[in-house]
Design a protein around this motif. Structure first.
Motif, PDB file in Angstrom:
ATOM      1  N   HIS A 110       0.882  -1.367   0.283  1.00 40.99           N
ATOM      2  CA  HIS A 110      -0.107   0.278  -0.346  1.00 40.99           C
ATOM      3  C   HIS A 110       0.788   1.514   0.367  1.00 40.99           C
ATOM      4  O   HIS A 110       0.423   2.019  -0.194  1.00 40.99           O
ATOM      5  CB  HIS A 110      -0.998  -0.003   1.475  1.00 40.99           C
ATOM      6  CG  HIS A 110      -1.985  -1.002   1.467  1.00 40.99           C
ATOM      7  ND1 HIS A 110      -2.693  -1.823   2.298  1.00 40.99           N
ATOM      8  CD2 HIS A 110      -2.488  -1.490  -0.369  1.00 40.99           C
ATOM      9  CE1 HIS A 110      -3.826  -2.079   2.372  1.00 40.99           C
ATOM     10  NE2 HIS A 110      -3.937  -2.579   0.584  1.00 40.99           N
TER      11      HIS A 110
ATOM     12  N   LYS B 135      -0.150   2.318  -6.340  1.00 42.43           N
ATOM     13  CA  LYS B 135      -0.940   3.297  -6.413  1.00 42.43           C
ATOM     14  C   LYS B 135      -2.236   2.637  -8.076  1.00 42.43           C
ATOM     15  O   LYS B 135      -2.009   2.472  -8.424  1.00 42.43           O
ATOM     16  CB  LYS B 135      -1.075   4.869  -6.526  1.00 42.43           C
ATOM     17  CG  LYS B 135      -0.372   5.024  -5.769  1.00 42.43           C
ATOM     18  CD  LYS B 135      -0.125   7.298  -5.750  1.00 42.43           C
ATOM     19  CE  LYS B 135       0.620   7.633  -4.720  1.00 42.43           C
ATOM     20  NZ  LYS B 135       1.243   8.929  -4.726  1.00 42.43           N
TER      21      LYS B 135
ATOM     22  N   LYS C 109      -9.883  -0.455  -5.838  1.00 40.69           N
ATOM     23  CA  LYS C 109      -8.896  -0.811  -4.151  1.00 40.69           C
ATOM     24  C   LYS C 109      -8.063  -2.212  -3.826  1.00 40.69           C
ATOM     25  O   LYS C 109      -8.941  -2.719  -5.366  1.00 40.69           O
ATOM     26  CB  LYS C 109      -9.285  -0.585  -3.086  1.00 40.69           C
ATOM     27  CG  LYS C 109      -9.786   0.746  -2.230  1.00 40.69           C
ATOM     28  CD  LYS C 109     -10.113   0.944  -0.803  1.00 40.69           C
ATOM     29  CE  LYS C 109     -10.212   2.415  -0.191  1.00 40.69           C
ATOM     30  NZ  LYS C 109     -10.816   2.297   1.223  1.00 40.69           N
TER      31      LYS C 109
END
Length: 456
Positions: free
Chosen positions: A34, A38, A44
């Protein structure tokens, strides 16, 4: 065992390729990815889904990637795992690896992902070793054998035998520890029957062990003979490739040449050696010495003779060496005038398969392949068993356990006290446990997994 750190490694071969994979495993794997990844959209990273995006170093794009998160315990290591699929060049892989290390991961040791799978209880040691067998398999038979072991067929058999011994030892311990209690005492005959059943099971596993070892490791086959008998020509013919240099000049092959080939699903490690003769040439002399070393280590020897020449003292010397070995004799150059005394060859090597070839005319090559298979397996390769042993370590431990059981049966036949019988049975249990990992030392684990590649 409590594992608190996160490991990372490149899991694909280094070099140019379409895709490369950097793999992380451990409690901080998700936090690290994380930090450096990106998503290109608002999506996500989700468990077991590939998400498209970019790896960043500060605000600089390092590479365009696809990232997969896999949540414990349903992963290869039973830990959180991240796999970053990037472009397969050396630079992007190393840059991403470096970012993972900077953000808290540790470079994995050889085989450490599989070692964690073992330590975390997802697989046993036999299955862990089969992972490397699967990667290094050279034939379909070897691949199938590794798959069977990875699926746990061999492990289950070993554990079943071990459990039989544990039950027997438990019954003996009750008789030793509680002789005055109202408990039925196991008799010598009952112990013997149980141990003989175990012995039969171990013998069944060992019966095909040599075949399994050959399927796994390959059959080391040395082609020997004096210079210019056609050794390199035979190697090229069997490989169907110009691997070795062939000329009319004796002594062309100065060093040992090795290649794997597949005969009937069996990996054959074919070794072309320098012609064995007395020579003053320093380089050739080194090659001859290496040839002698290969001869001593070979599982099978192909001894070649020149049909167009009289038998020389070098031929006679090699015939003496070959006499007590697993060997195939090839009389080559039969398209030329025959000067070789075939009766003398048959007399000296009467129990050997003798094949006539003309490699120049491509005659007899198929007979050589058939002879190799017949020499090793008698044309009967039994791959129906899903419990075939192939690993030298496993074979040795099974033989040790067998010796322990035989000692225990001997103690029973001599009516030795139960304590003596128990000691031998316990040793047998320990040796079987070393195969699957129930009783294994740390040093052995380190040695086993050090043979794995990085990232596996």
């Amino acid at each position: 065992m409590m594992i608190t750190d996160t490991i990372v490694a490149i899991s694909t071969p280094i070099g140019e390729g379409a895709i490369g994979i950097v793999r992380m495993s451990g409690p901080d794997a998700f936090d690290i990815v994380h930090t450096i990844f990106k998503s290109a959209t608002s999506k996500k990273t989700i468990n077991r889904e590939l998400v498209y995006g970019h790896i960043y170093s500060n605000d600089q794009i390092v590479d365009e990637v696809m990232v997969a998160k896999m949540q414990s315990p349903h992963t290869y290591t039973k830990e959180d795992i991240v796999e970053i699929n990037c472009h397969g060049g050396i630079l992007p892989l190393k840059e991403i690896l470096s970012l993972c290390l900077k953000n808290g991961a540790r470079l994995a040791e050889r085989g450490e992902f599989t070692q964690r799978a073992f330590l975390n209880g997802r697989i046993d040691l036999t299955q862990a070793e089969s992972v490397m067998d699967l990667i290094s398999a050279k034939t379909k038979k070897g691949f199938d054998l590794a798959i069977n072991q990875l699926e746990g067929f061999l492990s289950n058999k070993i554990k079943s035998i071990r459990n039989q011994l544990i039950v027997t030892m438990g019954q003996i311990e009750v008789s030793i520890d509680y002789p005055e209690e109202d408990i039925e005492e196991i008799t010598y005959n009952e112990i013997r029957n149980q141990l003989e059943s175990v012995l039969n099971s171990i013998d069944e596993l060992l019966k095909n062990a040599q075949n399994g070892k050959i399927i796994r490791d390959g059959l080391k086959t040395a082609i020997i003979g004096k210079p210019n008998v056609g050794k390199s020509s035979l190697m090229n013919a069997l490989l169907k490739d110009s691997r070795a240099i062939v000329t009319e000049i004796a002594g062309t092959t100065r060093d040992v040449i090795e290649e794997f080939m597949n005969i009937g699903g069996i990996p054959i490690k074919l070794i072309d050696t320098a012609g064995i003769r007395e020579t003053e040439d320093l380089v050739e002399k080194i090659g001859v010495e290496r040839s002698k070393g290969v001869f001593n280590e070979a599982d099978l020897v192909i001894f070649m003779l020149n049909a167009s020449e009289l038998i020389s003292k070098e031929d006679l010397l090699l015939m003496e060496l070959v006499k007590d070995r697993h060997a195939i004799v090839i009389i080559n150059k039969t398209d030329l005038e025959i000067k070789l005394d075939e009766n003398l060859i048959s007399e000296h090597l009467k129990d050997k398969i003798i094949i006539k070839t003309s490699l120049e005319l491509e005659q007899g090559i198929d007979l050589v392949e058939q002879a190799i298979q017949q020499m090793v397996f008698g044309n009967n390769i039994d791959m129906s068993s899903t419990e075939m042993v192939s690993n030298s370590r496993h074979i040795s431990l099974l033989e040790n356990s067998r010796d322990n059981i035989c000692d225990a049966i001997g103690a029973i036949n001599n009516r030795m006290p139960y304590d003596f019988v128990e000691v031998d049975i316990k040793e047998g249990i320990i040796n079987l446990g070393k195969i699957t990992g129930e009783s294994v030392e740390k040093d052995l684990l380190t040695n086993i997994f050090s043979n794995f590649c990085l990232g596996k």
